[in-house]
Design an enzyme around this catalytic site. Sequence first.
Site, mmCIF file in Angstrom:
data_model
loop_
_atom_site.group_PDB
_atom_site.id
_atom_site.type_symbol
_atom_site.label_atom_id
_atom_site.label_comp_id
_atom_site.label_asym_id
_atom_site.label_seq_id
_atom_site.Cartn_x
_atom_site.Cartn_y
_atom_site.Cartn_z
ATOM 1 N N GLN A 59 0.827 -1.213 0.000
ATOM 2 C CA GLN A 59 0.000 0.000 0.000
ATOM 3 C C GLN A 59 0.861 1.262 0.000
ATOM 4 O O GLN A 59 0.661 2.135 -0.819
ATOM 5 C CB GLN A 59 -0.982 0.021 1.154
ATOM 6 C CG GLN A 59 -2.068 1.044 0.944
ATOM 7 C CD GLN A 59 -3.291 0.747 1.751
ATOM 8 O OE1 GLN A 59 -3.208 0.387 2.915
ATOM 9 N NE2 GLN A 59 -4.437 0.898 1.145
ATOM 10 N N PHE A 60 1.799 1.361 0.931
ATOM 11 C CA PHE A 60 2.801 2.425 0.910
ATOM 12 C C PHE A 60 4.135 1.808 1.301
ATOM 13 O O PHE A 60 4.193 1.029 2.260
ATOM 14 C CB PHE A 60 2.443 3.560 1.874
ATOM 15 C CG PHE A 60 1.294 4.394 1.381
ATOM 16 C CD1 PHE A 60 1.511 5.449 0.504
ATOM 17 C CD2 PHE A 60 -0.007 4.115 1.767
ATOM 18 C CE1 PHE A 60 0.450 6.203 0.028
ATOM 19 C CE2 PHE A 60 -1.077 4.859 1.290
ATOM 20 C CZ PHE A 60 -0.851 5.917 0.416
ATOM 21 N N ALA A 61 5.194 2.164 0.563
ATOM 22 C CA ALA A 61 6.527 1.613 0.841
ATOM 23 C C ALA A 61 6.889 1.796 2.302
ATOM 24 O O ALA A 61 7.486 0.910 2.926
ATOM 25 C CB ALA A 61 7.564 2.306 -0.042
ATOM 26 N N ASP A 62 6.491 2.939 2.854
ATOM 27 C CA ASP A 62 6.826 3.269 4.247
ATOM 28 C C ASP A 62 6.396 2.158 5.207
ATOM 29 O O ASP A 62 7.066 1.886 6.201
ATOM 30 C CB ASP A 62 6.122 4.568 4.665
ATOM 31 C CG ASP A 62 6.156 5.643 3.595
ATOM 32 O OD1 ASP A 62 5.889 5.313 2.417
ATOM 33 O OD2 ASP A 62 6.424 6.804 3.934
ATOM 34 N N PHE A 63 5.266 1.523 4.912
ATOM 35 C CA PHE A 63 4.740 0.494 5.819
ATOM 36 C C PHE A 63 5.576 -0.775 5.798
ATOM 37 O O PHE A 63 5.466 -1.617 6.690
ATOM 38 C CB PHE A 63 3.284 0.147 5.473
ATOM 39 C CG PHE A 63 2.333 1.312 5.550
ATOM 40 C CD1 PHE A 63 2.678 2.472 6.233
ATOM 41 C CD2 PHE A 63 1.091 1.259 4.932
ATOM 42 C CE1 PHE A 63 1.810 3.554 6.298
ATOM 43 C CE2 PHE A 63 0.212 2.338 4.991
ATOM 44 C CZ PHE A 63 0.571 3.487 5.676
ATOM 45 N N HIS A 102 3.881 8.387 4.226
ATOM 46 C CA HIS A 102 3.301 7.864 2.985
ATOM 47 C C HIS A 102 4.104 8.348 1.780
ATOM 48 O O HIS A 102 3.565 8.492 0.686
ATOM 49 C CB HIS A 102 1.845 8.319 2.826
ATOM 50 C CG HIS A 102 0.925 7.825 3.895
ATOM 51 N ND1 HIS A 102 0.957 8.299 5.176
ATOM 52 C CD2 HIS A 102 -0.032 6.860 3.867
ATOM 53 C CE1 HIS A 102 0.038 7.680 5.904
ATOM 54 N NE2 HIS A 102 -0.566 6.789 5.138
#
Lengths: 261, 347
Positions: A20-24, A65
């Site tokens: 969903q988001f690379a950050d996660f 995000h």
Amino acid sequence: MVGTAIGSAIEGMRPIVEMQFADFSSIALNQILNNAGTHYWRTNVPVPITVRLPSGGTKGSGPFHSQSMESIYAHYPGLIVMTPATVEDAYTMLIEAVAIDDPVVYCEHKYLYYHLKADKLPTEGLPTGRARIAREGRDLTIVSYSAMVHEALAVAEQLAPEGFEIEVVDLRSVKPLDTNTVLASVARTGRLLCVGESFPWGGVTAEVIARVTGEGFHLLDAAPQRINAKDTPIPYHPNLWSAHRPNAKEIVRKARALLRE
Amino acid sequence: MLQTAQRQSKTKKPKTALPHERFLEAFRWMLLTRTLEEKLVSLYRGGLITGGVYIGKGQEAVSVACGLFLKKGDIFAPLIRDQAGRSAFGERLLDVTRTYLGSRLGPMRGRDGNIHRGRPQENQLAMVSHLGAMISVTVGALMSKRFKGEKGFVGLACIGEGGMQAGAFHEGMNIAAVEQVPLVIVATNNHYAYSTPNDREFACDDLVDRAIGYGFEGYSLDGTDLGACLEVIGGAVKRARAGRPPQLVVASVLRLSGHGEHDDASYVTEEIKREPFARDCLKVAEQAIVDLKLVDAETLAEWRKEAAAKVDEAIATAQKEAPPEGDKEDWCALSTRDLVDDVGTIE
């Protein structure tokens, strides 16, 4: 999620995990780095998972995000890290990512979602691990990947009327990193500027410069330079965000300085 | 706590061994494990093993029950104190000695040591040190089997009470219940996470109470009682295989060793050593065999001798084998060789 993908892959499936988001994906670092990344080396059993990381900044997305994680994943052994910049590469490389027997971290920049279009899908692309000359030139090489390729192309266009011919290299994958294509380009231009959207400490741009200076120091007419985002978390407000990431203005300034040397 | 419903066993004739035969079979794996691990400890003390030695002394009854009820095609995710379960599941003794003694012929070929070994191609998953991580891997393997249309399989993952407090364990439990995979989690509460005692690890009354919160069925047991281990863990495996929700079994024991052999466990209190769960499960099982006259003393002595001979042979073989060598190693972490990055290799 990544753990179940690893188990499924060991049992013969080819799972795709979408973050969903690379950050996660930082939450799954242990499974990606220590479990998937070590598995083939330790046990001789490959783990063909594809981890999709919607990467990079967009206006208003803020600190959690917007991140670009490719340098972290490239640092660890046992992973392939793809960073497509075009619709065509996004398509063919994702298909290839699934077919590859090893874990692939597929960094898809959100810029691609919003700004790029293609009329038809390609039937084949360059093989993974091969960089692409996105624009030919003879005065300066800008090495980039993912969304920053488009910033580099815009800069090349902007400086063309001044008589500068800038070559833009799109790495396509940062691991493996196509050092030969970069060296061949630097051999033509004698000047190197690396542009990446991730944080500035270490990372892909530093790696490219280390390789070029280590293996092609004699090709350089000027000290190689690099541009990354600032060493702060990624800001929310569009005014701050556009100053945080590498932008055309900054790339033009550094490119001009290099070209003058 | 939920009760085991054994309705099926009344209508179907079980193909499994008679209880006392199963008990004796389990005892022999425990005996082999204790013999092997005592030998490994002495090799470690003698400086012949590099790295750590982690043994399952006091936990063999729980562990053996984990391996004993699994069949070919089932998935087993053991942890560091599961030699008995690994052996009962089919791990060769040579895999153990080769890994500990650094033979290049072992399953890990010197690339990883001691209890991290595994043979994923034979459904013995190779653990990582980050506890809890293997639960979701086991769930994924089970999901894959289901996707492929396989039937009648089960997965069993081991954990300790320390690992139960890790985030990855929580996520693994949750996804197992959401996906309703045929999974048994056997949690052995050995009362210390390295040196951290239970009261600094968790604050609930009973760890098995967590089962219902995840959608698992939960059972507790005295892990020093081999008969109870076989009944409860065997029952959990049977229920998971029959399509009941995932099963959590929490066994109570005391770790009768250090965390590893580098640890003298001086923090283990004298009071806890007097608790009923501090009994040595191997001695308890042997006493039961003697009391019930399941076999005579001669047979027991013979089994002991056989175990020692097997262990000695596996050690002697591994000791004769060549170690891996840095300049001959294939330094390649990818199976796709043409995608290996050329960092540091361009001359």
